[in-house]
Design an enzyme around this catalytic site. Structure first.
Site, PDB file in Angstrom:
ATOM      1  N   HIS A 176      41.209  47.459  44.285  1.00 40.53           N
ATOM      2  CA  HIS A 176      42.394  46.865  43.656  1.00 40.53           C
ATOM      3  C   HIS A 176      42.154  46.635  42.157  1.00 40.53           C
ATOM      4  CE1 HIS A 176      46.002  44.182  43.622  1.00 40.53           C
ATOM      5  NE2 HIS A 176      45.319  43.574  42.661  1.00 40.53           N
ATOM      6  N   GLU A 177      41.052  45.991  41.832  1.00 41.86           N
ATOM      7  CA  GLU A 177      40.797  45.686  40.412  1.00 41.86           C
ATOM      8  C   GLU A 177      40.582  46.975  39.631  1.00 41.86           C
ATOM      9  OE1 GLU A 177      41.600  42.760  39.796  1.00 41.86           O
ATOM     10  OE2 GLU A 177      41.424  42.061  41.872  1.00 41.86           O
ATOM     11  N   GLY A 201      40.797  35.939  43.839  1.00 38.63           N
ATOM     12  CA  GLY A 201      39.886  36.936  44.399  1.00 38.63           C
ATOM     13  C   GLY A 201      39.045  37.604  43.323  1.00 38.63           C
ATOM     14  N   ALA A 202      39.714  38.109  42.299  1.00 35.54           N
ATOM     15  CA  ALA A 202      39.005  38.818  41.244  1.00 35.54           C
ATOM     16  C   ALA A 202      39.975  39.071  40.100  1.00 35.54           C
ATOM     17  CB  ALA A 202      38.460  40.147  41.759  1.00 35.54           C
ATOM     18  N   MET A 203      39.422  39.531  38.972  1.00 34.06           N
ATOM     19  CA  MET A 203      40.262  39.719  37.791  1.00 34.06           C
ATOM     20  C   MET A 203      39.915  41.016  37.081  1.00 34.06           C
ATOM     21  SD  MET A 203      42.699  38.591  35.978  1.00 34.06           S
ATOM     22  CE  MET A 203      43.279  39.591  34.615  1.00 34.06           C
ATOM     23  N   GLU A 204      40.977  41.746  36.731  1.00 33.99           N
ATOM     24  CA  GLU A 204      40.843  43.119  36.225  1.00 33.99           C
ATOM     25  C   GLU A 204      40.610  43.224  34.716  1.00 33.99           C
ATOM     26  OE1 GLU A 204      43.765  41.761  37.427  1.00 33.99           O
ATOM     27  OE2 GLU A 204      45.486  42.410  36.224  1.00 33.99           O
ATOM     28  N   ASN A 205      40.011  42.228  34.060  1.00 32.25           N
ATOM     29  CA  ASN A 205      39.778  42.303  32.612  1.00 32.25           C
ATOM     30  C   ASN A 205      39.268  43.691  32.223  1.00 32.25           C
ATOM     31  OD1 ASN A 205      39.948  39.303  32.676  1.00 32.25           O
ATOM     32  ND2 ASN A 205      37.982  39.544  33.721  1.00 32.25           N
ATOM     33  N   GLU A 236      44.061  35.293  32.719  1.00 30.71           N
ATOM     34  CA  GLU A 236      45.367  35.462  33.349  1.00 30.71           C
ATOM     35  C   GLU A 236      45.708  34.167  34.098  1.00 30.71           C
ATOM     36  OE1 GLU A 236      45.787  38.675  36.186  1.00 30.71           O
ATOM     37  OE2 GLU A 236      47.955  38.515  36.158  1.00 30.71           O
ATOM     38  N   GLU A 284      51.252  44.082  40.123  1.00 27.00           N
ATOM     39  CA  GLU A 284      50.613  43.645  41.364  1.00 27.00           C
ATOM     40  C   GLU A 284      51.151  44.357  42.600  1.00 27.00           C
ATOM     41  OE1 GLU A 284      47.938  42.357  41.278  1.00 27.00           O
ATOM     42  OE2 GLU A 284      47.824  41.303  39.354  1.00 27.00           O
TER      43      GLU A 284
HETATM   44  N1  PHE Z   1      45.244  39.731  38.499  1.00 27.64           N
HETATM   45  C1  PHE Z   1      44.341  39.377  39.548  1.00 27.64           C
HETATM   46  C2  PHE Z   1      44.502  40.462  40.610  1.00 27.64           C
HETATM   47  O1  PHE Z   1      45.438  40.573  41.309  1.00 27.64           O
HETATM   48  C3  PHE Z   1      44.581  38.073  40.191  1.00 27.64           C
HETATM   49  C4  PHE Z   1      44.362  36.875  39.333  1.00 27.64           C
HETATM   50  C5  PHE Z   1      45.428  36.194  38.801  1.00 27.64           C
HETATM   51  C6  PHE Z   1      43.093  36.419  39.107  1.00 27.64           C
HETATM   52  C7  PHE Z   1      45.254  35.068  38.035  1.00 27.64           C
HETATM   53  C8  PHE Z   1      42.897  35.292  38.356  1.00 27.64           C
HETATM   54  C9  PHE Z   1      43.989  34.612  37.826  1.00 27.64           C
HETATM   55  O2  PHE Z   1      43.794  41.335  40.746  1.00 27.64           O
HETATM   56 ZN    ZN Z   2      46.045  42.498  41.132  1.00 29.03          ZN
END
Ligand code: PHE
Ligand code: ZN
Length: 869
Positions: free
Chosen positions: A298-299, A262-266, A122, A321
């Site tokens: 959140h994730e 912070g983190a990523m919701e893959n 992302e 978001e």
């Molecule tokens: N989508 C992630 C979040 O809000 C944030 C994010 C965006 C992480 C772009 C990495 C790169 O939880």
């Molecule tokens: Zn998010």
């Protein structure tokens, strides 16, 4: 550099889509080979050109339907295939690319974090892996085969379920993953490395068993428990409050040290900044514990709001978001203190988001124009986006809001949706007209509500006249009226709340503000009331009502709404600061009002009534919080007055502060609500006492007796900010204990950067050579440089321009290593409109210098251009 902007209005459906993709990764730090086999479907029968996004790799080959293919054009950002010779609705592409993950310092696409491989796709990172229709409205089924050296990379992870694996003769092994849910490329993830693994399980409400796996650096298992507990708590809460259940058989979280956000919701494989996973009492503060829980939540919540229902295009980012932030805020409120949660969210909004809206990067929560998408992961899209959802919740109520959620998900599951799809579902499910409310999505800026009141003694009628106006912003000069829910309470002179009635009977305490000017009449009001306005901060607006100190005092003591009580205390303090700033500028002596001191004394005296709120009410706002109350900011003046206030409150209340400090005793560390409240109040007392004659001894002992990081850091911070004699010894002790641990050292770097000393900048520059510092690690940069430029405004805005020059030097380097981080660090430099002419000139000079550097990234270009415009 010809950076091209994209506009929301230009959205077009794609001519082609990808239905299935098979990815083969042959991992190697120096040269990774990626083979991507995609099943492409033509959606527009007229289409003949297929333009694929891609850059930052070596392109090795392309085949169409198994045959070598040469009818393409390549440029810096794409590969365009001429398919006029192939009149097929479905065909297969096979593309081979070569990547150098070890050299990828941008931390987008495939990169190395320590010795592990990981990905960040992302918003537009997938295109750094292979040529792809890299847009969120192209949803495909992914199968991923990963091959790597077995001893260095025993764990090979990707989205979905593990379907096959095996060993090869050359010491390598492979694993194949398949994700049954079609998804956009930005949710793809791959991780390979050696980790410690914490395993658990969760049984969903319908009885399905989910394997939970948390991967952390070797040796960090003793910091993994809290994250796992948080995950289970989140899964349960989402079932109970939103009726949403997890959908795969496995949920994995990997903590990495190198991460931009912070983190990523893959899907099924979250990748986290280790800052938001690792926590134990010795290394993490109460705030860290809270943040870990909130980010894990959140994730996790993104699985429905983001993944199952995703975004049609990046202009719709707030769809996932804003909504997901609202959901994580509600989670924290339901499982902890709603008032504390609300107050902390409002603080962030009023300081950082209001400042963004008042600056060159102002944009609506659904932006209209974007050059670099990474620049729009903002407090506006996230935090103001969540406020917009919260207002909807206020207008609809929980029941209708949840009906709207269900309709939204039912209609959009498995699809890429828009903000309009969401609002429309809410509107149809609730039968509330949201025509005017929709404008929150397209209008930027902070609305101002001006309230006047009038009491009609004879008829016992109280009238509130409310007018709204949004000042012009950098992106948008003309503003229109919004639908603003204004939640109010009325109090009599004894502090009793009055029932609200109009001429017909009881009325709601949420006023619907829709027009320029509106008057609300309340009947049967037997004496002039005191209004509590904007209860719970019911809308992200500025409120202008001319409260007297006496009215504020009454609200502070008697309001039933905790937010109102806290806010009254804040306003009293801000008034005190403003008056003294004035005195200081006139060369007069500063004064503190006895009323304020007595009020604070009374709050402290009664602390057992509500420890959480007492701690928050007594916390002196940060310089940056005070700053947001001014159009033109005087950083050194605010610094001086704030110190004056702190010193005077401390001197006046020291006996009582000391008493409360000693009365609170927490022998054992537990990150639980009651304990957290007591620790925070005790540490607020400490921060005041630090500037009294007891300071040095007390802070020193506090440090030595601390059995947890919250107390350790409270002592260290008090010693640093009050420049106590014990400071250097304590900082040295901490350094010696934690030098091996970058994450913990970030706390130390941040403190060093906020020292009030004259030579703080020299110190920061020196620390960039500290063995625990690493220029390419975003957490280190944020801790040291980020804290200096954001949390030490007095030093950053030094009138000799040294702070600005320093930031420019750093940015020149970070621009080439990690443009995304550079673009975050530049923020305080682009807000030049908020400072005096002298500072503005210096800031402008810095920006002009940056504008001229070679290879200026799109990220910085977009912000500098706006700031200089
Ligand atoms: N989508 C992630 C979040 O809000 C944030 C994010 C965006 C992480 C772009 C990495 C790169 O939880
Ligand atoms: Zn998010």
């Amino acid at each position: 550099m010809p950076a091209k902007a994209k506009y929301r209005k230009d959205y077009k459906k794609p001519d082609y889509t990808v239905t299935d993709i098979f990815l083969d990764f042959q991992l190697d730090p120096q040269q990774t080979q990626v083979t991507a086999k995609t099943a492409v479907q033509r959606l527009n029968p007229e289409a003949q050109q297929l333009r694929l996004d891609g850059h930052g790799f070596q392109f090795a080959s392309i085949e169409v339907n198994g045959e070598p293919f040469s009818a393409y054009r390549q440029d810096a950002e794409s590969l365009s295939l001429d398919l006029s010779g192939l009149n097929q609705e479905r065909f297969e592409l096979e593309i081979v690319t070569l990547l150098k993950p070890a050299e990828n310092t941008s931390l987008q696409g495939l990169y190395q974090s320590g010795s592990a491989f990981c990905t960040q796709c992302e918003a537009e990172g997938f295109r750094q892996i292979t040529y792809m229709l890299d847009r969120p409205d192209v949803l495909a089924r992914y199968t991923t085969r990963i091959t790597a050296d077995k001893s260095a990379y025993p764990y090979l992870l990707s989205n979905g379920n593990r379907i096959a694996g095996g060993e090869l003769d050359n010491g390598r092994h492979w694993v194949e993953w398949q994700d049954p849910f079609p998804k956009p490329s930005y949710l793809f993830a791959l991780v390979a490395g050696d980790f410690d693994l914490l395993q658990d399980r969760f049984v969903t409400k319908s009885g399905r068993e989910v394997a939970l796996e948390l991967y952390v650096d070797k040796g960090s298992l003793d910091r993994a428990d809290w994250a796992m507990q948080s995950l289970k708590k989140s899964m349960k809460w989402d079932e109970e409050r939103f009726g949403l259940e997890y959908d795969l058989d496995i949920y994995m979280i990997v903590a990495v040290d190198f991460f931009n956000m912070g983190a990523m919701e893959n899907k099924g494989l979250n990748v986290f900044n280790s800052k938001f996973v690792l926590a134990n009492p010795a290394t993490a503060t109460d705030e860290d514990y809270h943040n870990v829980e909130a980010v894990i939540a959140h994730e996790y919540f993104h699985n429905w709001t983001g993944n199952r229902v995703t975004c049609r295009d990046w202009f719709q980012l707030s769809l996932k978001e804003g909504l997901t932030v609202f959901r994580d805020q509600e989670f924290s409120s339901d499982t902890g203190s709603r008032a504390v949660q609300r107050i902390n969210n409002v603080k962030l909004l009023r300081t950082v988001q209001f400042a963004e809206d008042a600056g060159p990067m102002a944009h609506p929560i659904r932006p209209e124009k974007v050059i670099e998408m990474n620049n729009f992961y903002t407090v506006t899209v996230y935090e103001k986006g969540a406020e917009v959802i919260r207002m909807l919740h206020t207008l609809l109520g929980e029941v209708r809001f949840q009906q709207g959620m269900q309709l939204y998900i039912a209609e959009n599951d498995g699809k890429a949706a828009t903000c309009e799809d969401f609002i429309s579902a809410m509107e149809r499910a609730s039968a509330v007209d949201l025509t005017v409310f929709r404008r929150w999505y397209s209008q930027s800026g902070t609305p101002e509500l001006t309230v006047n009141d009038e009491y009609d003694e004879r008829n016992k009628i109280y009238r509130l006249s409310v007018s709204q106006a949004t000042p012009p912003t950098h992106d948008q000069l003309d503003k229109i009226n919004l639908h603003i829910p204004l939640k109010i309470e009325l109090y009599d002179g004894q502090g009793h709340q009055l029932d609200l009635q109009d001429e017909h009977g009881p009325v709601s305490n949420v006023l619907n503000i829709l027009q320029d000017n509106q008057v609300f009449e309340f009947h049967h009001v037997y004496a002039r009331p005191i209004p509590a306005l904007l209860c719970d901060f019911s809308a992200p607006v500025k409120l202008d009502y001319d409260y007297s100190d006496e009215q504020l005092l009454l609200l502070l003591k008697h309001a039933e709404n905790d937010f109102v009580r806290w806010d009254a205390a804040q306003t009293l303090l801000a008034n005190e600061l403003r008056r003294n700033l004035q005195r200081q500028q006139n060369g007069e002596e500063m004064l503190i009002s006895p009323l304020l001191l007595d009020t604070f004394g009374a709050i402290l005296e009664d602390y057992q009534q509500d420890i959480e709120l007492t701690a928050l009410m007594l916390t002196l706002p940060k310089e940056t919080e005070f700053a947001e109350r001014f159009n033109v900011i005087d950083p050194s003046g605010i610094h001086a007055v704030r110190q004056f206030l702190q010193k005077n409150i401390a001197e006046y209340l020291k006996t009582m502060l000391l008493k409360v400090y000693h009365r609170i005793d927490l022998p054992q560390y537990r990150p639980e609500r009651q304990d957290i409240a007591q620790r925070s109040l005790r540490n607020v007392c400490l921060s005041y006492l630090a500037v009294t004659e007891f300071g040095n001894a007390l802070v020193n002992t506090h440090y030595l007796h601390a059995n947890n990081m919250t107390d350790t850091l409270a002592a260290l911070s008090a010693a640093t900010l009050a420049a106590l004699p014990c400071r250097d010894a304590l900082l040295a002790d901490f350094e010696q204990k934690w030098a091996h641990d970058g994450l913990v050292m970030d706390k130390w770097f941040a403190l060093q950067a906020t020292r009030p000393d004259e030579d703080v900048l020299q110190n920061v520059i020196k620390l960039m050579d500290h063995p625990s510092f690493a220029f390419n690690n975003p957490n280190r940069l944020r801790a040291l440089v980020g804290s200096f430029v954001n949390q030490n405004p007095n030093a950053f805005h030094a009138v000799d321009g040294s702070g600005y020059r320093f930031l420019v030097e750093v940015l020149i380097k970070v621009n080439s290593s990690n443009p995304q981080i550079a673009s975050r660090l530049i923020e305080p430099l682009i807000r030049l409109g908020r400072y005096d002419a002298q500072r503005q000139t210096l800031m402008k000079r810095g920006l002009e210098r940056l504008a001229k550097i070679e290879n200026l990234s799109k990220d910085l270009f977009e912000k500098i251009e706006k700031a200089l415009d």
